[in-house]
Design a protein around this motif. Structure first.
Motif, PDB file in Angstrom:
ATOM      1  N   ALA A  73      39.005  34.076  30.257  1.00  0.00           N
ATOM      2  CA  ALA A  73      39.060  32.693  30.720  1.00  0.00           C
ATOM      3  C   ALA A  73      40.225  32.485  31.670  1.00  0.00           C
ATOM      4  O   ALA A  73      40.135  31.756  32.648  1.00  0.00           O
ATOM      5  N   GLU A 105      41.708  34.979  33.332  1.00  0.00           N
ATOM      6  CA  GLU A 105      41.562  35.860  34.482  1.00  0.00           C
ATOM      7  C   GLU A 105      40.603  35.282  35.526  1.00  0.00           C
ATOM      8  O   GLU A 105      40.781  35.480  36.726  1.00  0.00           O
ATOM      9  N   LEU A 106      39.608  34.588  35.028  1.00  0.00           N
ATOM     10  CA  LEU A 106      38.612  34.052  35.952  1.00  0.00           C
ATOM     11  C   LEU A 106      39.197  33.049  36.930  1.00  0.00           C
ATOM     12  O   LEU A 106      38.632  32.823  37.998  1.00  0.00           O
ATOM     13  N   SER A 107      40.278  32.412  36.554  1.00  0.00           N
ATOM     14  CA  SER A 107      40.859  31.402  37.439  1.00  0.00           C
ATOM     15  C   SER A 107      41.804  32.016  38.467  1.00  0.00           C
ATOM     16  O   SER A 107      42.328  31.316  39.315  1.00  0.00           O
ATOM     17  N   LEU A 108      42.017  33.323  38.349  1.00  0.00           N
ATOM     18  CA  LEU A 108      42.929  33.964  39.297  1.00  0.00           C
ATOM     19  C   LEU A 108      42.201  34.188  40.630  1.00  0.00           C
ATOM     20  O   LEU A 108      40.985  34.308  40.661  1.00  0.00           O
TER      21      LEU A 108
END
Lengths: 298, 683
Positions: free
Chosen positions: B84, B86-89
């Motif tokens: 969760a 990591e996906l926003s990176l």
């Protein structure tokens, strides 16, 4: 350094998570308040490019979020409500990994990590594995990772949930410091957190925007709804049926209550100046209408 | 691909896996399983199992890997929910790709210890021959599972349910028996793979469009189908949704789909390129497309001397060729496995694939004979490589010799498709049945004990008369003394294959005789019992002259089915040891219905059976040559049946066949056709 949310709607099956929400967020801390299920996390995830939305538009620092999610992410630091780290990595390794993912130049990364660990008061435990961290330490490491790459927009979703009072205060202060040169969007259902750090707030309830603007303006809206009264303990139930009790103190056989009511609940009830907590409850209990409905009513 | 971010993500994935207890537990369990299975097998079954059906465990193994992968990911997402974050990176495709490759590497890593352990402990040298193929198929399958899992993680987010969903899909398709699944040529993935010519060879086509199905193959197809379908659905959705996932934009999904197809195509090319069997495929294809020439000659006697050194076979054959046509013959065709090179012959020979053209010095008059002496040598090691599964139907190694009758290791007349697995569509094709009056096989190689369907008459000599087919097995580790003397023991590597083989045998029967009942292939077990019932009906247990041996741990049962070749060509009774084997192994395990069918005069029963076979053969062959057969030369019971067939049609024959088993031994001892007919009419 701004976020423009225009008429954003999002539906999960039959549930309308967001309903035509419009917000303008500028530099400083912006508090997003609302009860559980109000749509705060959905809005946060939309702003963090994690959740698609059904209609409307979002522009972050001039970049349309739908068309240029990559550019939005470059200027974004995000601390999710539920997040985790690889447990066997140390705090330093975690930040090193995330810094690499954020394309922080290698020659700058080490210094940035050191500085951020100092900022969040974790430099002493930089070489300890994350699995040994307390909740507060994890949250601080979370904010450190969000700050890597020096993002202009920081999105923090329920950051103080589960923290002890001291950690909460420390965390709020940290956010205050960070907001001096960036936009910080703070989502929480803890009124005290918003009250302490933010003057610009928005309140969501059931997916609808109830209020957006200076908290002083909101205080004006709640004028006339807050009362303090003292009654015998035997009348507790009667008062509870007529009003929404915000707080109460017992002394002997008497009880002093702070309540929300559209009209003076008892003849000796005194009007009180509303606090943010009063307003929050007033919103939750529909004393204050959503912005759109209020405009329609007018 | 070489960026810091890629390697960071890749190493993080590896690190997470290697620090997972689950990873090591699964690896340990897998190692124990492989070693215990391979070490517990004594005998030639080990060779067969390891060369033919070890790959079956691929399905099991991939399921285990998938379970590991899903549990690891679910655990990770549940406890740490890292994805969760990591996906926003601001990542692009190289990061999720690195994660995928990391997962893939981990799963492939699970392969190594079991293989090393099994190969170290041995004796598994045969397995090495197929190791590259094995690893390639594993790579393909695991790649696909990893891709699917990864896709789910990215598409649905870090939700444990998505990983279990993928695991469920896998297990669903892996566990459903093939006969329960409708498979036809319109199956999209099959069509697609056909276009790509993945693993294409005639056997494969035969398997694909026939009923010989293989679980692993179709499991793979199913997964491919599911993957492509789901990808397309989401591509479609993506078109109309307003998702802002950078790496999963419309272009990303198209790329994913293309990547999937390219992976499959590349894998197919790889499989085809590293196996030498394209040559074999071409040879088979040639054999399939060449019009069969009417056989103008027959080989009446064989005298073979067999020797092998390592993987090389050396055979000298002396055969009596007879002109059975009405005209003179100056050349004729023989079939011999294409890798066996003719080194010496007493007549000029031209070769094309499996086919030898023998040119005689002078035309051979009708009925005349000529002796053909051939020396041929070379490797005989055939692999069937298809996506998801690998089989080795016949082979010669220094450890073992496995030359079933369909291996084309001795010359047969004509250009024939000789397949060990015949689907319905090919059931009427001529197969390697010999009309040889005698077949003498001398083994000059003393390094291995040998067994054959021919009775062993002397040390290293097998000899039979009226031989239908010849198989030769050699191994230091025969199953048991009893089984070493069995008429024919062939491996049946797993259930689907059993069903296919049994179905083929039924198809053969049906092709030759409408009296052979069709048994629905609901399951191997059901079919097995139906076959047994059939044997019981005819009261001829000896007719079970092919014993299909299910190999542990896949199917610890022995199957007995009728031998169509034996039935059709009346090859004679099986050896006593084979009957003993059947009695000892098959009936003792299953409790045979033949308990009620014991008879005092086996000879009479056997003669009756021959008569029935002759009748079936006669009614199935209505061409000119067969019509010329002297009906009066048939056994009396066959003559009576033919007459009845003319009088009462099929219904009458079926009625009689059903009642024959209840007759006494004395009934069958009669040689009076008229008495039989009277009984048949009067009943």
């Amino acid at each position: 350094m701004s976020i423009e949310v225009t008429q954003v709607s999002k539906r999960y099956g039959k549930v309308q998570a967001l309903d035509n929400v419009t917000l303008s967020i500028n530099k400083g801390i912006f508090g997003l308040l609302g009860p559980n299920g109000a749509g705060k996390t959905t809005l946060m995830r939309i702003l963090a490019t994690l959740t698609p939305f059904d209609s409307g538009s979002v522009v972050v620092n001039g970049h349309d979020l739908q068309r240029f999610p990559g550019k939005v992410r470059q200027s974004l630091g995000y601390l999710p409500q539920d997040f985790g780290f690889y447990p066997d990595l140390t705090a330093y390794q975690t930040l090193d990994y995330i810094g690499t993912m954020k394309n922080v130049p290698p020659q700058r990364l080490q210094a940035d990590i050191q500085a951020l660990l100092e900022l969040v008061n974790l430099s002493d435990v930089a070489r300890r594995k994350v699995k040994g961290f307390s909740g507060g330490m994890r949250q601080r490491l979370g904010i450190a990772q969000a700050l890597l790459g020096d993002p202009q927009v920081l999105i923090v979703d329920e950051p103080t949930a589960g923290l002890d009072p001291e950690e909460r205060v420390r965390f709020r202060n940290l956010l205050s410091r960070l907001s001096s040169d960036r936009t910080v969007l703070l989502s929480t259902h803890i009124v005290g957190d918003i009250e302490a750090v933010s003057t610009n707030i928005a309140i969501l309830n059931k997916g609808r925007l109830i209020f957006a603007g200076q908290s002083s303006g909101l205080l004006d809206q709640a004028q006339g709804y807050v009362w303090e009264l003292t009654v015998p303990q035997s009348e507790w139930e009667k008062i509870e049926r007529q009003t929404t009790i915000v707080s109460s103190r017992t002394h002997g056989s008497q009880i002093t209550m702070r309540v929300l009511a559209h009209q003076q609940p008892t003849p000796d009830a005194q009007p009180e100046t509303p606090t943010l907590e009063d307003i929050y409850l007033a919103v939750v209990h529909d004393f204050i209408l959503p912005v759109s409905e209020e405009a329609a009513a007018k | 691909m070489t960026s810091r971010r890629f390697w960071k993500r890749f190493s993080l994935e590896l690190r997470f896996g290697l620090t997972s207890k689950l990873f090591w537990v699964v690896m340990a369990l897998w190692t124990v399983m492989v070693v215990s299975v391979t070490q517990s097998m004594q005998g030639i079954t080990a060779e067969i199992y390891l060369t033919q059906s070890f790959y079956l465990t691929s399905t099991v193994f991939i399921s285990i890997c998938t379970a590991t992968l899903t549990l690891m990911n679910a655990s990770r997402s549940r406890r740490h929910n890292f994805l969760a974050l990591e996906l926003s990176l601001p990542i692009d495709f190289e990061v999720p790709f690195a994660q995928y490759l990391g997962n893939l590497t981990l799963n492939l890593g699970l392969l190594i210890p079991p293989l090393v352990a099994a190969l170290t402990l041995g004796p598994l040298r045969s397995f090495l021959y197929g190791l590259d193929t094995y690893l390639a198929t594993q790579l393909i399958s695991i790649s696909f599972v990893s891709l699917l899992t990864f896709w789910a993680a990215r598409r649905f987010g870090a939700r444990p349910v998505s990983f279990f969903l993928i695991f469920g899909i896998w297990m669903f398709f892996a566990s459903i028996p093939n006969p329960l699944r409708p498979i036809n040529t319109s199956f999209p993935a099959v069509t697609l793979l056909s276009i790509l010519r993945v693993g294409m060879d005639p056997f494969w086509v035969n398997d694909l469009f026939g009923k010989v199905s293989q679980g692993a193959l179709y499991t793979w197809f199913d997964l491919f189908y599911v993957g492509v379908t789901v990808s397309l659905i989401f591509l479609w959705r993506q078109r109309y949704s307003r998702s802002q996932f950078g790496v999963f934009s419309r272009l990303g999904w198209v790329g994913l789909g293309i990547g999937l197809i390219v992976t499959v195509g590349a894998a197919g090319i790889y499989l085809n390129s590293f196996t030498a069997h394209l040559q074999a495929a071409d040879a088979y294809a040639g054999a399939l497309t060449t019009a069969n020439e009417e056989d103008r000659v027959s080989i009446s006697t064989y005298d073979l001397a067999y020797r092998s050194e390592g993987e090389q076979v050396f055979i000298t054959a002396e055969m009596t060729i007879q002109n059975v046509s009405q005209g003179a013959v100056d050349q004729f065709l023989l079939t011999l496995f294409h890798t066996l090179a003719v080194t010496d012959a007493n007549y000029p020979i031209e070769r094309e694939g499996h086919t030898l053209t023998v040119r005689l010095d002078a035309p051979l008059a009708p009925g005349d004979r000529v002796t053909l002496r051939l020396s041929y040598e070379g490797p005989l090691d055939y692999w069937e490589t298809v996506i998801g599964t690998v089989r080795r139907p016949y082979f010669v190694t220094s450890d073992a010799v496995y030359l079933p009758y369909y291996a084309m290791w001795y010359p047969t007349v004509g250009t024939r498709m000789q397949a060990h697995a015949l689907s319905d569509s090919y059931a009427t094709a001529p197969i390697a049945s010999l009309p040889a009056q005698h077949f003498r096989l001398q083994i000059l190689d003393g390094s291995l004990p040998f067994a054959s369907n021919l009775p062993q008459t002397d040390a290293g000599v097998f000899y039979g008369e009226n031989v239908t087919w010849v198989s030769l097995f050699g191994s230091q580790r025969m199953i048991s003394p009893a089984q070493a003397e069995v008429t024919l023991v062939t491996s049946n590597v797993y259930e689907q294959k059993s069903a296919g083989d049994l179905n083929d045998i039924q198809a053969l029967h049906r092709a030759y005789s409408r009296y052979f009942p069709e048994v629905p292939v609901d399951s191997v077990t059901a079919l097995m019992f139906d076959e047994a019932d059939m044997a019981s009906t005819l009261c001829v247990p000896e007719s079970g002259s092919i014993a299909f041996l299910g190999l542990p741990p896949v199917q610890n049962q022995v199957l007995l089915v009728l031998n169509p070749l034996d039935a059709l060509t009346d090859a004679g009774p099986v050896t006593e040891s084979a009957a003993q084997f059947v009695a000892d192994s098959y009936w003792s395990q299953l409790g045979g219905p033949l308990e009620d069918c014991q008879y005092e005069d086996p000879t009479a029963r056997m003669e009756a059976r021959r008569a029935i076979n002759a009748f079936l053969w006669r009614t199935a062959h209505t061409d000119e040559a067969d019509a010329a057969l002297d009906e009066a030369a048939l056994p009396p019971l066959a003559q009576a049946l033919l007459t009845l067939q003319r009088e009462q049609g099929d219904a009458g024959v079926i009625r009689v066949l059903e009642q024959l088993p209840q007759q006494s031994d004395a009934f069958f001892a009669s040689d009076d056709a008229a008495a039989y007919l009277e009984w048949m009419r009067g009943d």
